[in-house]
Motif scaffolding. Structure first.
Motif, short mmCIF file in Angstrom:
data_model
loop_
_atom_site.label_atom_id
_atom_site.label_comp_id
_atom_site.label_asym_id
_atom_site.label_seq_id
_atom_site.Cartn_x
_atom_site.Cartn_y
_atom_site.Cartn_z
N ASN A 32 0.86 -1.20 0.00
CA ASN A 32 0.00 0.00 0.00
C ASN A 32 0.89 1.24 0.00
O ASN A 32 2.12 1.12 0.10
CB ASN A 32 -0.95 -0.01 1.22
CG ASN A 32 -0.21 -0.11 2.53
OD1 ASN A 32 0.51 0.80 2.91
ND2 ASN A 32 -0.34 -1.25 3.20
N GLY A 33 0.27 2.40 -0.07
CA GLY A 33 1.04 3.64 -0.16
C GLY A 33 1.76 4.00 1.12
O GLY A 33 2.86 4.57 1.09
N THR A 34 1.15 3.65 2.25
CA THR A 34 1.80 3.93 3.53
C THR A 34 3.08 3.09 3.66
O THR A 34 4.13 3.59 4.08
CB THR A 34 0.83 3.61 4.70
OG1 THR A 34 -0.41 4.29 4.46
CG2 THR A 34 1.41 4.06 6.03
N ASP A 35 2.98 1.82 3.27
CA ASP A 35 4.18 0.97 3.26
C ASP A 35 5.24 1.53 2.33
O ASP A 35 6.44 1.47 2.63
CB ASP A 35 3.83 -0.45 2.80
CG ASP A 35 3.23 -1.31 3.90
OD1 ASP A 35 3.03 -0.79 5.01
OD2 ASP A 35 2.96 -2.51 3.63
N GLU A 66 9.26 11.64 -2.23
CA GLU A 66 8.03 12.30 -2.66
C GLU A 66 6.82 11.43 -2.33
O GLU A 66 6.81 10.24 -2.65
CB GLU A 66 8.02 12.52 -4.18
CG GLU A 66 9.16 13.35 -4.72
CD GLU A 66 9.16 13.29 -6.25
OE1 GLU A 66 10.11 12.69 -6.81
OE2 GLU A 66 8.22 13.82 -6.87
N ASP A 67 5.81 12.02 -1.74
CA ASP A 67 4.54 11.33 -1.56
C ASP A 67 3.67 11.66 -2.77
O ASP A 67 3.07 12.74 -2.86
CB ASP A 67 3.86 11.77 -0.26
CG ASP A 67 2.57 11.01 0.02
OD1 ASP A 67 1.98 10.47 -0.94
OD2 ASP A 67 2.14 10.98 1.18
N ALA A 68 3.65 10.71 -3.71
CA ALA A 68 2.91 10.93 -4.96
C ALA A 68 1.61 10.13 -4.99
O ALA A 68 1.09 9.82 -6.07
CB ALA A 68 3.80 10.56 -6.15
N ALA A 69 1.08 9.82 -3.81
CA ALA A 69 -0.13 8.98 -3.73
C ALA A 69 -1.31 9.60 -4.46
O ALA A 69 -2.18 8.89 -4.96
CB ALA A 69 -0.49 8.71 -2.27
N GLN A 70 -1.35 10.94 -4.52
CA GLN A 70 -2.50 11.60 -5.14
C GLN A 70 -2.18 12.16 -6.53
O GLN A 70 -3.02 12.82 -7.12
CB GLN A 70 -2.98 12.75 -4.23
CG GLN A 70 -3.40 12.25 -2.85
CD GLN A 70 -4.09 13.31 -2.01
OE1 GLN A 70 -4.28 14.44 -2.44
NE2 GLN A 70 -4.47 12.92 -0.79
N ALA A 71 -0.97 11.92 -7.01
CA ALA A 71 -0.56 12.68 -8.21
C ALA A 71 0.07 11.83 -9.30
O ALA A 71 0.79 12.36 -10.15
CB ALA A 71 0.41 13.78 -7.79
N THR A 94 3.83 5.83 -4.05
CA THR A 94 2.45 6.02 -4.51
C THR A 94 1.54 4.94 -3.97
O THR A 94 2.01 3.94 -3.43
CB THR A 94 2.36 6.12 -6.04
OG1 THR A 94 1.15 6.82 -6.39
CG2 THR A 94 2.31 4.74 -6.70
N SER A 95 0.25 5.17 -4.10
CA SER A 95 -0.77 4.26 -3.59
C SER A 95 -1.71 3.86 -4.71
O SER A 95 -2.05 4.69 -5.56
CB SER A 95 -1.56 4.97 -2.49
OG SER A 95 -2.78 4.28 -2.21
N PHE A 96 -2.14 2.61 -4.69
CA PHE A 96 -3.16 2.15 -5.65
C PHE A 96 -4.48 1.87 -4.94
O PHE A 96 -5.27 1.05 -5.38
CB PHE A 96 -2.67 0.89 -6.39
CG PHE A 96 -1.34 1.07 -7.07
CD1 PHE A 96 -1.15 2.06 -8.02
CD2 PHE A 96 -0.26 0.25 -6.75
CE1 PHE A 96 0.08 2.23 -8.64
CE2 PHE A 96 0.97 0.40 -7.36
CZ PHE A 96 1.14 1.40 -8.31
N SER A 145 -9.69 4.38 -4.78
CA SER A 145 -10.15 5.70 -5.23
C SER A 145 -9.03 6.60 -5.74
O SER A 145 -9.28 7.71 -6.21
CB SER A 145 -10.87 6.42 -4.08
OG SER A 145 -9.97 6.62 -3.01
N LYS A 146 -7.78 6.13 -5.69
CA LYS A 146 -6.68 6.95 -6.22
C LYS A 146 -6.76 6.98 -7.75
O LYS A 146 -7.50 6.21 -8.36
CB LYS A 146 -5.33 6.38 -5.76
CG LYS A 146 -5.16 6.40 -4.22
CD LYS A 146 -4.80 7.77 -3.70
CE LYS A 146 -5.17 7.97 -2.26
NZ LYS A 146 -4.23 7.55 -1.25
N ASN A 147 -5.99 7.85 -8.38
CA ASN A 147 -6.13 8.03 -9.83
C ASN A 147 -5.83 6.76 -10.61
O ASN A 147 -6.43 6.51 -11.65
CB ASN A 147 -5.24 9.18 -10.32
CG ASN A 147 -5.79 10.53 -9.92
OD1 ASN A 147 -6.43 10.65 -8.87
ND2 ASN A 147 -5.57 11.54 -10.74
C1 LIG Z 1 -3.71 7.59 0.08
C2 LIG Z 1 -2.53 8.32 0.60
C3 LIG Z 1 -1.49 7.67 1.29
C4 LIG Z 1 -1.57 6.25 1.76
O1 LIG Z 1 -1.89 5.28 0.83
P1 LIG Z 1 -2.51 3.90 1.34
O2 LIG Z 1 -2.41 3.04 0.13
O3 LIG Z 1 -3.91 4.15 1.77
O4 LIG Z 1 -1.66 3.40 2.45
C5 LIG Z 1 -0.39 8.42 1.65
N1 LIG Z 1 -0.30 9.72 1.40
C6 LIG Z 1 -1.28 10.39 0.77
C7 LIG Z 1 -1.10 11.84 0.48
C8 LIG Z 1 -2.43 9.71 0.36
O5 LIG Z 1 -3.41 10.38 -0.26
#
Ligand SMILES: *Cc1c(COP(=O)(O)O)cnc(C)c1O
Length: 376
Positions: free
Chosen positions: A59-62, A156-161, A185-187, A190-192
């Motif tokens: 996941n994105g947090t990991d 970089e936290d690119a989870a939303q971008a 990044t996160s999949f 609801s992410k892009n």
């Molecule tokens: C969604 C998100 C995460 C975490 O992603 P998960 O897959 O839910 O762990 C981290 N940072 C931002 C900015 C997010 O939007």
């Protein structure tokens, strides 16, 4: 008409045959962990991003945590993060016994205020984590410059971008998550680029760092049962990779659908006084993970309630900045420490935004917003 923040079902129906076939293949092979689809998807995403390595994880947090675990940090090392963001960013820092150091954000861009970063750097600072919030890149060129001068790593936290493009002053264009040392990044569905469960990935240019991140995500082993470093267990499963590999082909189309919906909102809301529509940065494209208004003068919550009464959902990302969260509160940084983030947490309101949004729905939403300001 039923309005939702995201429409994952409508999106699935359009590509149902392809998705079902890809899932069927995994079922028949029953290679549920580390099946060939995982590697194939990682390679296709690396090519899309123009980056050497994509290391997939759970996941994105990991992805954020593994990135930090791969950088050779020591307990007590400081990591600079924006306060107006999702909690995951600060959470993994605290879990690893690192110290989050908060920075306020830019009013219009919503991302870390780069002009305030340098003042936060101490001899213990090792990393800065910009968050590309709502679908637009933080101002990376000056941030990378500061990081280089002070010897800091950039995660970089690119989870939303995912898919957003940043343009440097010399004309170089890079994807979100592919400018620093590691992009996470996160999949999340609801992410892009969302899968049908949990998933995440890291974007890494450096070969040795990619190898380290792969080891960390796999119990710290390169050779099975030989654990050279302390790791964790974080995997993208084969079913999710198969889904993502189908959806990646449509990512640019999805982005265009979101951008078109954003342009329609802009037009429909242009004459509504009482709100501020999202600004576009000159050096980043916006992939509109969220279409986020600012509603000043203390009217945000009333507008949200008014819309809810008409069956229109809206969301507040995020109602409490990190420095005011109980888990991350620090007596030196109480209320008033980060005025922009504090103001934004009381003003932001995200409207329904997804790939299936149509004009009629948006007209109804915009008319309702206009109606609220006529009546109030
Ligand atoms: C969604 C998100 C995460 C975490 O992603 P998960 O897959 O839910 O762990 C981290 N940072 C931002 C900015 C997010 O939007």
């Amino acid at each position: 008409m039923k309005i939702s923040m995201v429409d994952l079902c409508g999106q699935y129906r359009r590509i149902k045959e392809e998705i079902d076939e890809a899932i069927g293949k995994v079922m028949e092979s029953s290679a549920f962990i580390n099946g060939p689809q995982v590697k194939a998807f990682a390679e296709h995403l690396a090519a899309y991003n123009g980056v050497r390595h994509v290391v997939t994880c759970g996941n994105g947090t990991d992805a954020l945590q593994i990135a930090l675990m791969s950088l050779g940090l020591k307990a007590g090392d400081e990591v600079i993060v924006p306060v107006h963001t999702y909690v995951a960013t600060a959470e993994v820092i605290a879990l690893l016994n690192l110290v989050p150091v908060f920075v306020d954000c830019e009013e219009e861009r919503f991302t870390i205020d780069v002009s305030q970063v340098e003042a936060k750097i101490t001899p213990r600072t090792r990393v800065v984590v910009p968050v590309h919030l709502y679908g637009q890149c933080a101002d990376m060129e000056p941030l990378l410059d500061i990081a280089r001068r002070h010897g800091l790593c950039v995660v970089e936290d690119a989870a939303q971008a995912i898919g957003a493009c940043y343009t440097f002053h010399d004309g170089t264009v890079r994807r979100a998550g592919c400018m620093g040392d590691v992009g996470a990044t996160s999949f999340f569905p609801s992410k892009n680029l969302g899968c049908y469960g949990d998933g995440g990935a890291m974007f890494i240019q450096d070969d040795a760092l990619a190898e380290k991140a792969r080891m960390v995500a796999n119990h710290g082993q390169r050779v099975k049962y030989h654990h050279d470093i302390v790791g964790c267990n974080s995997r993208l499963d084969t079913l999710q990779a198969a889904v993502l590999d189908v959806k990646l082909k449509y990512l640019d189309q999805y982005t265009e659908a979101r951008q078109a919906a954003a342009v329609r909102y802009d037009r429909l809301l242009a004459d509504v006084e009482g709100i501020v529509i999202p600004a576009r940065a000159a050096n980043s494209t916006h992939v509109f993970h969220q279409y986020t208004l600012r509603v000043p003068h203390g009217r945000r919550d009333a507008l949200k309630a008014f819309l809810a009464e008409r069956g229109i959902p809206s969301m507040i990302y995020y109602p409490v900045p990190l420095h005011l969260q109980k888990a991350y509160a620090n007596e030196c940084q109480g209320k008033g420490s980060f005025p922009v983030a504090e103001r934004l947490s009381g003003e932001v309101l995200s409207l329904p935004m997804h790939t299936e949004l149509d004009l009629a729905t948006q007209e109804f939403i915009a008319d309702s917003i206009r109606q609220f300001f006529v009546e109030n």
